[in-house]
Design a protein around this motif. Sequence first.
Motif, mmCIF file in Angstrom:
data_model
loop_
_atom_site.group_PDB
_atom_site.id
_atom_site.type_symbol
_atom_site.label_atom_id
_atom_site.label_comp_id
_atom_site.label_asym_id
_atom_site.label_seq_id
_atom_site.Cartn_x
_atom_site.Cartn_y
_atom_site.Cartn_z
ATOM 1 N N ARG A 86 0.779 -1.245 0.000
ATOM 2 C CA ARG A 86 0.000 0.000 0.000
ATOM 3 C C ARG A 86 0.812 1.299 0.000
ATOM 4 N NH1 ARG A 86 -4.803 -0.746 4.228
ATOM 5 N NH2 ARG A 86 -5.183 1.403 3.629
ATOM 6 N N SER A 87 2.098 1.232 -0.152
ATOM 7 C CA SER A 87 2.839 2.502 -0.232
ATOM 8 C C SER A 87 2.640 3.096 -1.620
ATOM 9 C CB SER A 87 4.322 2.266 0.027
ATOM 10 O OG SER A 87 4.504 1.756 1.318
ATOM 11 N N ASP A 103 0.463 2.881 6.064
ATOM 12 C CA ASP A 103 -0.600 3.491 6.873
ATOM 13 C C ASP A 103 -0.973 4.890 6.403
ATOM 14 O OD1 ASP A 103 1.618 4.892 7.515
ATOM 15 O OD2 ASP A 103 1.537 4.533 9.669
ATOM 16 N N THR A 105 0.944 7.560 6.164
ATOM 17 C CA THR A 105 1.760 8.700 6.591
ATOM 18 C C THR A 105 2.773 9.052 5.503
ATOM 19 O OG1 THR A 105 3.238 7.152 7.655
ATOM 20 C CG2 THR A 105 1.646 8.273 9.074
#
Length: 786
Positions: A86-87, A103, A105
Amino acid sequence: MLLPLLLLACLAPSSFSSVQLTSLPKLSYLSVEEPSTILVSPDKSFSAGFYRVGTNAFSFSVWFSNSGNKTIAWTANRDFPVNGYRSKLTLRSDGVMALTDADGTAIWSSATTSSGADHVRLLDTGNLVVEDPNGRILWQSFDFPTDTLLPSQPITKNIKLISAMARGSSSSGYYEFHFDDSNVLRLTYNGPTVSSVYWPDPDRTVWKNGRTIYNSTRHGVLDETGLFFSSDRLRFATSDSGSSRIKRRITLEYDGNLRVYSLDDQTGLWTISWQALPETCQIHGLCGQNGICSSYPKAHCSCPPGFELMEPSNWVSGCQPRFNLTCQMKDEELEFMRLPFTDFWGFDYNATGGTSLNECKNRCLSDCNCQGFSYKQRRGFCYPKSVFFNGRASPYSDIYMKVPKSLAKANISEQNLVCPVDEIIPIGSSPGFTEKSTSSVVWVFFYSFLAVIFVVEVLFIAFGWWFVYRKDKDDRILMAEVYKVISGQFRRFSYKDLEKATRRFKEELGRGGSGVVYKGVLENGMVVAVKKLEEVKQGGEEFWGEVSVIGRIYHMNLVRTWGFCSESSHRLLVSEFISNGSLDKHLFDGHGWLKWEERFKIAVGVAKGLAYLHHECLEWVIHCDVKPENILLDSSFEPKIADFGLAKLLRRGGNGTNISRIRGTRGYLAPEWASNLPITGKVDVYSYGVVLLELVSGRRISGMVMEGEVEMETAVRRTRGVLREKVETGEKGWIEGLVDSGLKGEFDRRQAMRMVEVAVDCLEEERNKRPAMEAVVEMLLSVLGG
Ligand SMILES: *[C@@H]1O[C@H](CO)[C@@H](O)[C@H](O)[C@H]1NC(C)=O
Ligand SMILES: *[C@@H]1O[C@H](CO)[C@@H](O)[C@H](O)[C@H]1NC(C)=O
Ligand SMILES: *[C@@H]1O[C@H](CO)[C@@H](O)[C@H](O)[C@H]1NC(C)=O
Ligand SMILES: *[C@@H]1O[C@H](CO)[C@@H](O)[C@H](O)[C@H]1NC(C)=O
Ligand SMILES: *[C@@H]1O[C@H](CO)[C@@H](O)[C@H](O)[C@H]1NC(C)=O
């Protein structure tokens, strides 16, 4: 809403091959889960995308599309890898390019200054840019380099390169390339506890180094043709300069050296086309506190006796003493441990000249902060030190470390660091290399060394270049000629050819351990020496492999090998014919035949030849049988070493322990031949020490032994002990007593003293204490010409 580019990609026919985008529009993203979707430059030479740095860790990087392994030119998040899940890299609506972790960020973002951003592009230069709709650059990766600069990418006031931590690592290490406060481009080691500048040469002034402090522009750039210019007058040309079609990069490597690499488009391999420091050990910080860097036989660190590694896998952390020194200890409890030919750079205080060794010792004893000192005999320079850092071999200086008297003689731990760039085989590097004579080093990168015969051919070509550039610049015109000669000379002869050349092995020149040598004349009229090798058990191919290594070695102090013959059981070598015979004939068969200048020249020449054979990271060769019989003299008494490479050629990557125990000659054998220690080049250093004494005295070492029936080894040891004492006490007139009486006093006293000093050091029982041949050359050259 983000535009799902990746979905579009999946609809494309070849959904499994990589998807190459030329532009990333606003609000779209690249995902780590689709690492094959990448941004490419219009000419496709650069790619940008997610790059795996760990099992499930990725960076966002720009790499060279054509390099065999993806060679990274730039990384957004070198110290903070993102998750493989998911990056994303997104060009956000506010114009900022942001890298977000699993996440969500933001791990990294471009500091885009204007909100007019429209798309991200990768330019043909390798520059990753955020542009507005009119193509104006709002942000560029060229302003934030990591460890690499690309052609046309300048280094300026606010930019510095920081090396990687280790080979293959992407995170930041301790070396920096930057403009310092005085406008000079420097390389600095900026470690956890100390920092020190090591390039340009810190022992010389800025001007001596060819730089200036007066231009505060602070700008430097490598152009497309391979020329580098900077405002502090650093100029250099890569060895392949001139062509703008070659892809190059300047990288500050994890080993602290700054290098220019050129890419071979065909093979995807890199060649070093320039480097800042010719010798690894000139780089500071490599071996940590108390550690000593040696470049021989390849770069490694060692701890002084009585010290041990702080962390066995990490040399940078240095060595710690196995003893305690306290200020309460009395002078009687202390002694100085001498480390010959060693220096620790920097961290000295209150240096003085014209100081005797005893004065220097007393000064250090009376000061509790003094951990020891560096002493340069030549001018009595005394440098007390509070810390020992940046240790390395040095021809002019000895280190005296303060240690408790109780310190048992510990053995030096020796562990190898890998060579600076393992996978790169340098095929020529000149000890006289300087920043300006950039063409004098040609390194070539071979994937499979000597695997194919044409590779050997290429080696000769490259060698030819090196040979030419080493000589005066005027000689360059000869380049084409030499290239032809060298590429055409090393050849395979048939047995019949050689039978004919030697007229059926008629004229014998000499006999040695490895075979009989005959004189021969080739068809083109060239006179050669043909050696019939006995006891060669190797098969044809293996033999070929080994002799082609011998054949590519060219140095004026080594006998040149022109070719070989390998037919059924015959193994022959064809080499240069040297007119004046071997040294033993001149030295022992008639006193005073050799004038002093000739003897000194021979000493220097042999040292140079051996230094070349042993050279750092070269596919090095141990001679194993250095003696006057193997030193031939040409018509002007220039020495040439014969028979090298016959004992065993050490292949790179092989360990030094399995060299076959081919015996050298008694009297010239280092003590480790008798023990089980691995044989290293230091056996040659020992034998060379014997030859030096023989050159000075004109007598066989066996003849120098005063009393009768003793073991040769004991005799040499005893002779050495006597001489060491004389050198140290400086007793009057002893040198006159040692020098060959046939010279009738016509010799240079300084040179003779130096030769004996060097010999005594070369004959150290403990091989780690013997100097490297390179240091020997320097020591001898320092007394050349008054
Ligand atoms: C690529 O990297 C791997 C692993 O480090 C190495 O074994 C291989 O030789 C490299 N290949 C090239 C062409 O550099
Ligand atoms: C200072 O350096 C810059 C960049 O290399 C150069 O263009 C300029 O001419 C230099 N100035 C002087 C006074 O040499
Ligand atoms: C050095 O001193 C430390 C602490 O004072 C002690 O633990 C250690 O055993 C001493 N080492 C030696 C070799 O005396
Ligand atoms: C430096 O050495 C000289 C001579 O031994 C001594 O007189 C002087 O006090 C020393 N200076 C310092 C700062 O230690
Ligand atoms: C090092 O010294 C110890 C004793 O001090 C000895 O047992 C050991 O064998 C030595 N190691 C080598 C490699 O000489």
